[in-house]
Scaffold this motif. Sequence first.
Motif, PDB file in Angstrom:
ATOM      1  N   ILE A  38       1.031   2.386  -4.670  1.00 44.13           N
ATOM      2  CA  ILE A  38       1.208   1.234  -3.786  1.00 44.13           C
ATOM      3  C   ILE A  38       0.554   1.496  -2.430  1.00 44.13           C
ATOM      4  O   ILE A  38      -0.088   0.613  -1.856  1.00 44.13           O
ATOM      5  N   TYR A  39       0.685   2.727  -1.906  1.00 44.32           N
ATOM      6  CA  TYR A  39       0.013   3.076  -0.650  1.00 44.32           C
ATOM      7  C   TYR A  39      -1.498   2.879  -0.782  1.00 44.32           C
ATOM      8  O   TYR A  39      -2.142   2.301   0.092  1.00 44.32           O
ATOM      9  N   ARG A  40      -2.087   3.383  -1.866  1.00 42.81           N
ATOM     10  CA  ARG A  40      -3.536   3.265  -2.052  1.00 42.81           C
ATOM     11  C   ARG A  40      -3.964   1.795  -2.153  1.00 42.81           C
ATOM     12  O   ARG A  40      -4.996   1.413  -1.599  1.00 42.81           O
ATOM     13  N   CYS A  41      -3.172   0.964  -2.830  1.00 41.51           N
ATOM     14  CA  CYS A  41      -3.480  -0.473  -2.906  1.00 41.51           C
ATOM     15  C   CYS A  41      -3.401  -1.110  -1.521  1.00 41.51           C
ATOM     16  O   CYS A  41      -4.275  -1.906  -1.134  1.00 41.51           O
ATOM     17  N   MET A  42      -2.360  -0.754  -0.765  1.00 36.13           N
ATOM     18  CA  MET A  42      -2.201  -1.277   0.595  1.00 36.13           C
ATOM     19  C   MET A  42      -3.390  -0.879   1.460  1.00 36.13           C
ATOM     20  O   MET A  42      -3.955  -1.690   2.178  1.00 36.13           O
ATOM     21  N   ARG A  43      -3.771   0.374   1.372  1.00 39.32           N
ATOM     22  CA  ARG A  43      -4.873   0.889   2.193  1.00 39.32           C
ATOM     23  C   ARG A  43      -6.188   0.203   1.840  1.00 39.32           C
ATOM     24  O   ARG A  43      -6.973  -0.137   2.719  1.00 39.32           O
ATOM     25  N   VAL A  53      -2.116  -9.333   2.312  1.00 38.65           N
ATOM     26  CA  VAL A  53      -1.878  -8.641   1.042  1.00 38.65           C
ATOM     27  C   VAL A  53      -1.468  -7.190   1.309  1.00 38.65           C
ATOM     28  O   VAL A  53      -0.564  -6.659   0.651  1.00 38.65           O
ATOM     29  N   ALA A  54      -2.099  -6.554   2.282  1.00 33.65           N
ATOM     30  CA  ALA A  54      -1.722  -5.184   2.660  1.00 33.65           C
ATOM     31  C   ALA A  54      -0.268  -5.152   3.113  1.00 33.65           C
ATOM     32  O   ALA A  54       0.492  -4.246   2.731  1.00 33.65           O
ATOM     33  N   TYR A  55       0.118  -6.134   3.913  1.00 29.40           N
ATOM     34  CA  TYR A  55       1.506  -6.210   4.375  1.00 29.40           C
ATOM     35  C   TYR A  55       2.458  -6.370   3.189  1.00 29.40           C
ATOM     36  O   TYR A  55       3.528  -5.769   3.163  1.00 29.40           O
ATOM     37  N   ILE A  69       4.953   3.249   5.066  1.00 24.67           N
ATOM     38  CA  ILE A  69       3.679   3.865   5.427  1.00 24.67           C
ATOM     39  C   ILE A  69       2.840   2.772   6.068  1.00 24.67           C
ATOM     40  O   ILE A  69       2.571   1.747   5.433  1.00 24.67           O
ATOM     41  N   GLY A  70       2.439   2.984   7.316  1.00 24.60           N
ATOM     42  CA  GLY A  70       1.639   1.998   8.026  1.00 24.60           C
ATOM     43  C   GLY A  70       0.305   1.754   7.346  1.00 24.60           C
ATOM     44  O   GLY A  70      -0.291   2.682   6.798  1.00 24.60           O
ATOM     45  N   SER A  71      -0.162   0.522   7.394  1.00 24.39           N
ATOM     46  CA  SER A  71      -1.393   0.162   6.690  1.00 24.39           C
ATOM     47  C   SER A  71      -2.625   0.859   7.260  1.00 24.39           C
ATOM     48  O   SER A  71      -3.635   0.970   6.578  1.00 24.39           O
ATOM     49  N   GLY A  72      -2.546   1.350   8.481  1.00 28.90           N
ATOM     50  CA  GLY A  72      -3.672   2.070   9.071  1.00 28.90           C
ATOM     51  C   GLY A  72      -3.655   3.560   8.786  1.00 28.90           C
ATOM     52  O   GLY A  72      -4.643   4.252   9.045  1.00 28.90           O
ATOM     53  N   ALA A  73      -2.554   4.081   8.243  1.00 29.89           N
ATOM     54  CA  ALA A  73      -2.478   5.513   7.913  1.00 29.89           C
ATOM     55  C   ALA A  73      -3.539   5.815   6.861  1.00 29.89           C
ATOM     56  O   ALA A  73      -3.621   5.141   5.839  1.00 29.89           O
ATOM     57  N   ASN A  74      -4.339   6.841   7.123  1.00 30.84           N
ATOM     58  CA  ASN A  74      -5.478   7.105   6.263  1.00 30.84           C
ATOM     59  C   ASN A  74      -5.465   8.550   5.771  1.00 30.84           C
ATOM     60  O   ASN A  74      -5.684   9.477   6.546  1.00 30.84           O
TER      61      ASN A  74
END
Length: 174
Positions: A38-43, A53-55, A69-74
């Motif tokens: 889910i994190y990878r899809c959000m990112r 969609v990321a939200y 996990i914030g959407s900007g976390a990379n």
Amino acid sequence: MQKIIADLKRKQQIFADDGAKVSMLRILMADGTSANIIYRCMRWCATHRLGLVAYFFQWLNKLVNGCVIGSGANFSSGFVIMHPIGIVINSKVIGGHNITLESGVVIGDEKGKSPCLENNIFIGSGAKIIGQLSIEDNVKIGANAVLTKDAKYGSTMLGIPAKAYLKNNKGTNL
């Protein structure tokens, strides 16, 4: 998709290193894998300007896995969430390759500044990393440690506030 596959293969390697040879199906069913995916899809959505969609994916991760996990976390490839409950990661966090998180980890912002994690880092349950810190390669952060200062290459950080754990010739702390 390449990062998801790299994350799953790394998780499989972690299990193998602990003596458990498990199939990819078992890895897909393991705790934390859905949080990774889910994190990878959000990112992906965040980097392709699909903010709404990321939200949604961020909200889904919070609902399903109990982590934020914030959407900007990379994070680069090899990012592994072993147990997602209670994980909170600020949007400004940058992580290198092969980062492993246990439950309850907080990687947060202080006055607009967030940590930068290099490669091959393990962060134990309940650890907190706050502010503009640099966590160098091959660092292990123990359970419930609170980092307020940089962690140097190859160190094991323990305690509150966290300090580098060292052994002398007799195996005791210095």
